[in-house]
Design a protein around this motif. Structure first.
Motif, PDB file in Angstrom:
ATOM      1  N   GLU A 255      -4.138  -4.759   6.592  1.00 33.71           N
ATOM      2  CA  GLU A 255      -3.314  -4.391   5.485  1.00 33.71           C
ATOM      3  C   GLU A 255      -2.485  -3.215   6.021  1.00 33.71           C
ATOM      4  O   GLU A 255      -1.296  -3.069   5.500  1.00 33.71           O
ATOM      5  CB  GLU A 255      -4.022  -4.168   4.267  1.00 33.71           C
ATOM      6  N   ALA A 256      -2.934  -2.130   6.650  1.00 37.31           N
ATOM      7  CA  ALA A 256      -2.398  -1.074   6.955  1.00 37.31           C
ATOM      8  C   ALA A 256      -1.225  -1.316   7.921  1.00 37.31           C
ATOM      9  O   ALA A 256       0.167  -0.812   7.761  1.00 37.31           O
ATOM     10  CB  ALA A 256      -3.256   0.091   7.877  1.00 37.31           C
ATOM     11  N   THR A 257      -1.305  -2.494   8.808  1.00 42.73           N
ATOM     12  CA  THR A 257      -0.041  -2.899   9.754  1.00 42.73           C
ATOM     13  C   THR A 257       0.925  -3.553   9.018  1.00 42.73           C
ATOM     14  O   THR A 257       2.037  -3.453   9.232  1.00 42.73           O
ATOM     15  CB  THR A 257      -0.681  -3.714  10.887  1.00 42.73           C
ATOM     16  N   THR A 258       0.287  -4.394   7.931  1.00 43.62           N
ATOM     17  CA  THR A 258       1.315  -5.124   7.281  1.00 43.62           C
ATOM     18  C   THR A 258       2.150  -4.117   6.190  1.00 43.62           C
ATOM     19  O   THR A 258       3.111  -4.161   6.095  1.00 43.62           O
ATOM     20  CB  THR A 258       0.575  -6.026   6.347  1.00 43.62           C
ATOM     21  N   ALA A 259       1.433  -3.107   5.758  1.00 45.79           N
ATOM     22  CA  ALA A 259       2.012  -1.869   4.985  1.00 45.79           C
ATOM     23  C   ALA A 259       3.172  -1.097   5.777  1.00 45.79           C
ATOM     24  O   ALA A 259       4.164  -0.905   5.146  1.00 45.79           O
ATOM     25  CB  ALA A 259       1.048  -1.052   4.322  1.00 45.79           C
ATOM     26  N   LEU A 260       2.860  -0.969   7.029  1.00 43.05           N
ATOM     27  CA  LEU A 260       3.692  -0.330   7.981  1.00 43.05           C
ATOM     28  C   LEU A 260       4.882  -1.405   8.247  1.00 43.05           C
ATOM     29  O   LEU A 260       6.074  -0.575   8.106  1.00 43.05           O
ATOM     30  CB  LEU A 260       3.017  -0.092   9.222  1.00 43.05           C
ATOM     31  N   LEU A 261       4.986  -2.498   8.371  1.00 38.96           N
ATOM     32  CA  LEU A 261       6.011  -3.489   8.635  1.00 38.96           C
ATOM     33  C   LEU A 261       6.680  -3.334   7.224  1.00 38.96           C
ATOM     34  O   LEU A 261       8.148  -3.288   7.431  1.00 38.96           O
ATOM     35  CB  LEU A 261       5.578  -4.570   9.036  1.00 38.96           C
ATOM     36  N   ASN A 262       5.873  -3.409   6.062  1.00 33.81           N
ATOM     37  CA  ASN A 262       6.941  -3.501   4.865  1.00 33.81           C
ATOM     38  C   ASN A 262       7.753  -2.018   4.748  1.00 33.81           C
ATOM     39  O   ASN A 262       8.491  -2.087   3.943  1.00 33.81           O
ATOM     40  CB  ASN A 262       5.772  -3.853   3.755  1.00 33.81           C
ATOM     41  N   SER A 263       6.963  -0.942   5.182  1.00 41.42           N
ATOM     42  CA  SER A 263       7.765   0.405   4.815  1.00 41.42           C
ATOM     43  C   SER A 263       9.012   0.430   5.590  1.00 41.42           C
ATOM     44  O   SER A 263       9.777   1.015   5.226  1.00 41.42           O
ATOM     45  CB  SER A 263       6.624   1.595   5.091  1.00 41.42           C
ATOM     46  N   TYR A 264       9.174  -0.332   6.624  1.00 41.14           N
ATOM     47  CA  TYR A 264      10.362  -0.312   7.579  1.00 41.14           C
ATOM     48  C   TYR A 264      11.287  -1.341   7.021  1.00 41.14           C
ATOM     49  O   TYR A 264      12.467  -1.282   7.530  1.00 41.14           O
ATOM     50  CB  TYR A 264      10.028  -0.455   9.029  1.00 41.14           C
ATOM     51  N   ASN A 265      10.831  -2.196   6.093  1.00 39.07           N
ATOM     52  CA  ASN A 265      11.916  -3.267   5.979  1.00 39.07           C
ATOM     53  C   ASN A 265      12.449  -3.172   4.424  1.00 39.07           C
ATOM     54  O   ASN A 265      13.445  -3.586   3.987  1.00 39.07           O
ATOM     55  CB  ASN A 265      10.942  -4.771   5.800  1.00 39.07           C
ATOM     56  N   SER A 266      11.591  -2.282   3.701  1.00 40.85           N
ATOM     57  CA  SER A 266      12.287  -1.842   2.370  1.00 40.85           C
ATOM     58  C   SER A 266      12.060  -0.293   2.115  1.00 40.85           C
ATOM     59  O   SER A 266      10.886   0.183   2.202  1.00 40.85           O
ATOM     60  CB  SER A 266      11.498  -2.695   1.394  1.00 40.85           C
ATOM     61  N   LEU A 267      12.891   0.399   1.768  1.00 45.27           N
ATOM     62  CA  LEU A 267      12.924   1.707   1.239  1.00 45.27           C
ATOM     63  C   LEU A 267      12.218   1.940  -0.113  1.00 45.27           C
ATOM     64  O   LEU A 267      11.686   2.990  -0.610  1.00 45.27           O
ATOM     65  CB  LEU A 267      14.378   2.280   1.124  1.00 45.27           C
ATOM     66  N   GLN A 268      12.162   0.708  -0.864  1.00 43.58           N
ATOM     67  CA  GLN A 268      11.352   1.001  -1.993  1.00 43.58           C
ATOM     68  C   GLN A 268       9.794   0.444  -2.024  1.00 43.58           C
ATOM     69  O   GLN A 268       9.184   0.604  -3.108  1.00 43.58           O
ATOM     70  CB  GLN A 268      12.099  -0.129  -3.052  1.00 43.58           C
ATOM     71  N   PHE A 269       9.443   0.365  -0.705  1.00 43.49           N
ATOM     72  CA  PHE A 269       7.912  -0.002  -0.822  1.00 43.49           C
ATOM     73  C   PHE A 269       7.065   1.288  -1.021  1.00 43.49           C
ATOM     74  O   PHE A 269       7.764   2.329  -0.839  1.00 43.49           O
ATOM     75  CB  PHE A 269       7.723  -0.343   0.666  1.00 43.49           C
ATOM     76  N   PRO A 270       6.057   1.201  -1.812  1.00 48.34           N
ATOM     77  CA  PRO A 270       5.408   2.366  -2.437  1.00 48.34           C
ATOM     78  C   PRO A 270       4.919   3.175  -1.039  1.00 48.34           C
ATOM     79  O   PRO A 270       4.615   4.611  -1.731  1.00 48.34           O
ATOM     80  CB  PRO A 270       3.914   1.594  -3.143  1.00 48.34           C
ATOM     81  N   TYR A 271       4.743   2.844  -0.046  1.00 45.93           N
ATOM     82  CA  TYR A 271       4.344   3.787   0.854  1.00 45.93           C
ATOM     83  C   TYR A 271       5.277   3.916   2.191  1.00 45.93           C
ATOM     84  O   TYR A 271       5.995   2.865   2.405  1.00 45.93           O
ATOM     85  CB  TYR A 271       2.863   3.277   1.573  1.00 45.93           C
ATOM     86  N   ASN A 272       5.473   5.312   2.592  1.00 43.22           N
ATOM     87  CA  ASN A 272       6.558   5.034   3.853  1.00 43.22           C
ATOM     88  C   ASN A 272       5.652   5.049   5.043  1.00 43.22           C
ATOM     89  O   ASN A 272       4.248   4.909   4.846  1.00 43.22           O
ATOM     90  CB  ASN A 272       7.181   6.631   3.666  1.00 43.22           C
ATOM     91  N   SER A 273       6.250   5.281   6.276  1.00 43.48           N
ATOM     92  CA  SER A 273       5.577   4.898   7.513  1.00 43.48           C
ATOM     93  C   SER A 273       4.413   5.970   7.580  1.00 43.48           C
ATOM     94  O   SER A 273       3.078   5.763   8.056  1.00 43.48           O
ATOM     95  CB  SER A 273       6.396   4.734   8.530  1.00 43.48           C
ATOM     96  N   VAL A 274       4.849   7.286   7.372  1.00 46.63           N
ATOM     97  CA  VAL A 274       3.759   8.386   7.589  1.00 46.63           C
ATOM     98  C   VAL A 274       2.834   8.360   6.567  1.00 46.63           C
ATOM     99  O   VAL A 274       1.317   8.429   7.089  1.00 46.63           O
ATOM    100  CB  VAL A 274       4.587   9.731   7.451  1.00 46.63           C
TER     101      VAL A 274
END
Length: 317
Positions: A255-274
């Motif tokens: 899920e962390a890898t998935t969240a990382l990919l989502n953070s780069y695909n959408s600026l509105q994702f709840p988590y940024n990459s860092v």
């Protein structure tokens, strides 16, 4: 102590034991940026520096160094250091101490040291944060904003003061400058649409083109740092991590890898990459319960739960 208070006290003791399943420890996390304009602060032009050495130094009241620890930033310019036990980090500072392979020409000068700030303490666990550390090039980049022109104070030549001319004074009119060309229109903001995609989307071949920033063959240890290397080994790739299941730690990484990919695909994702990397490391240094909670939070974000956000990936052409 009545029965109600006794039960409450017992519940607190059990709760503390459940959370603090590991020994006491302190963790320090932060990031290093290239200060391209040499203005001494974070700006739009700065970017994270990977492979840069950071040293945390602690001293006593007399200024004598009592402890020192060095770590290297990962691919996102972040670093995490773990100190076992309960060390006194109240008089410690972090500073860029070495130039790495990711610094390129941005390692000429190290920025100011930053003091460790206690952010969280519970059941023997302490979390410290550090303001952004800066590393500077030898000269500001050419695209940096220019400071206002310095005012040059004219010096009066030696000798007698000249006699001012008689008659009415002449009015100085600056030369008329030609009109400036119109600025080009701003390009549309990339990845501005809200999107949240589960790990199943990111493993489908028709969406492989959305791996814009991350390479599927990149090692997990390179992205998430030494704590992840200790838990998952140094050979696991991001693509392999998306298949993890049946274990809290494998679920967290998936899920962390998935969240990382989502953070780069959408600026509105709840988590940024860092934020994804930092929360993952916080979970890895804690108990299994903390791993489960962090994994569930990533699952909620990746599924758009409670927000109505869906996955906006379209098949690659």
């Amino acid at each position: 102590m009545d029965l109600t208070h006794k039960l409450l006290f017992a519940a607190l003791v059990i709760f503390a034991a459940a959370i603090d399943g590991t020994q006491a420890a302190a963790m320090v996390s932060g990031a290093v940026y290239c200060d391209q304009c040499k203005d001494g602060q974070r700006s739009l032009f700065d970017y994270p520096l990977s492979g840069t050495k950071v040293t945390i130094t602690c001293s006593d009241g007399n200024g004598q160094v009592t402890m020192s620890r060095e770590e290297t930033t990962n691919a996102f310019g972040t670093y995490v250091m773990r100190f076992d036990g309960t060390p006194d980090l109240s008089n410690c500072n972090a500073q860029v101490s070495g130039r790495g392979e990711g610094s390129n020409d941005c390692g000429a000068t190290a920025g100011a040291a930053q003091k460790l700030r206690l952010m969280f303490r519970m059941f023997g666990t302490e979390i410290f944060g550090v303001d952004s550390l800066l590393s500077e090039p030898a000269q500001p980049m050419s695209f940096c904003p220019k400071s206002s022109n310095p005012v040059v104070t004219p010096t009066r030549p030696s000798g007698p003061r000249p006699t001012p001319p008689t008659g009415s004074p002449r009015t100085f009119r600056p030369p008329r400058l030609p009109p400036l060309p119109p600025l080009p229109p701003m390009p549309p903001l990339p990845f501005s649409k809200a999107s949240a995609c589960s790990h199943q989307y990111w493993t489908k071949p028709e969406y492989k083109c959305y791996w814009r920033v991350l390479n599927p063959e990149t090692k997990v240890s390179l992205i998430f740092g030494p704590l992840a290397a200790r838990r998952y080994g140094t050979d696991m790739t991001l693509w392999e991590s998306l298949g993890g299941r049946g274990d809290p730690y494998k679920t967290l990484l998936r899920e962390a890898t998935t969240a990382l990919l989502n953070s780069y695909n959408s600026l509105q994702f709840p988590y940024n990459s860092v934020g994804v990397v930092t929360h993952t490391n916080w979970a890895l240094m804690g108990s299994t319960r903390g791993v489960l909670i962090t994994g569930l939070r990533f699952i909620r974000a990746n599924s758009g739960s409670g927000t109505g956000v869906t996955c906006n990936l379209t098949p690659c052409k």
